[in-house]
Design a protein around this motif. Sequence first.
Motif, PDB file in Angstrom:
ATOM      1  N   ALA A 174       0.952  -1.270   0.068  1.00 47.24           N
ATOM      2  CA  ALA A 174       0.068   0.074  -0.065  1.00 47.24           C
ATOM      3  C   ALA A 174       0.879   1.320   0.044  1.00 47.24           C
ATOM      4  O   ALA A 174       0.453   2.121  -0.594  1.00 47.24           O
ATOM      5  N   ASN A 224       3.278   1.004  -3.419  1.00 44.24           N
ATOM      6  CA  ASN A 224       2.244   0.768  -4.819  1.00 44.24           C
ATOM      7  C   ASN A 224       3.172   0.204  -6.037  1.00 44.24           C
ATOM      8  O   ASN A 224       3.218   1.192  -7.176  1.00 44.24           O
ATOM      9  N   GLU A 237      -7.407  -5.220  -3.397  1.00 46.25           N
ATOM     10  CA  GLU A 237      -7.002  -3.880  -3.945  1.00 46.25           C
ATOM     11  C   GLU A 237      -5.482  -4.097  -4.631  1.00 46.25           C
ATOM     12  O   GLU A 237      -5.262  -3.487  -5.574  1.00 46.25           O
ATOM     13  N   PHE A 238      -4.979  -5.344  -4.284  1.00 48.14           N
ATOM     14  CA  PHE A 238      -3.544  -5.401  -4.791  1.00 48.14           C
ATOM     15  C   PHE A 238      -3.294  -6.682  -5.437  1.00 48.14           C
ATOM     16  O   PHE A 238      -2.072  -7.246  -5.974  1.00 48.14           O
TER      17      PHE A 238
END
Length: 125
Positions: A44, A47, A74-75
């Motif tokens: 996070a 990135n 998210e990832f």
Amino acid sequence: MNRKKILIFDDDVNILELCSIVLVDYGYDVEVSETSHDIIEKVAQVNPDVILMDNWIPDIGGIKATQLLKSSSEFGHIPVIYFSANNDIHLLAETAGADAYLSKPFDLTELESIVSEAANKMKNG
């Protein structure tokens, strides 16, 4: 054009240093981590476009760390290149859900080519 960012998880400082030097020479931004328990926070924060994951990284190990990342909404899309000196690295990478793998010791041009391939996949996504 933005420089691609690579995040390397490995507890071997020599490998981190070598990979960093090589990838920076090839025009990437490189961040490193010697532990994997905080993988989601790390990712996070950085990135990255591509992640290099060592198998034997403390504290939770590369397989668990990669699975955690891949299950994240998210990832989960970030390509993970698994790297290890294990003979069964392809099985480890598959278990982890990694996108590619690289056997240690590796050739530096091989490192660049696999990272470049993963980074190029990302820009289309």
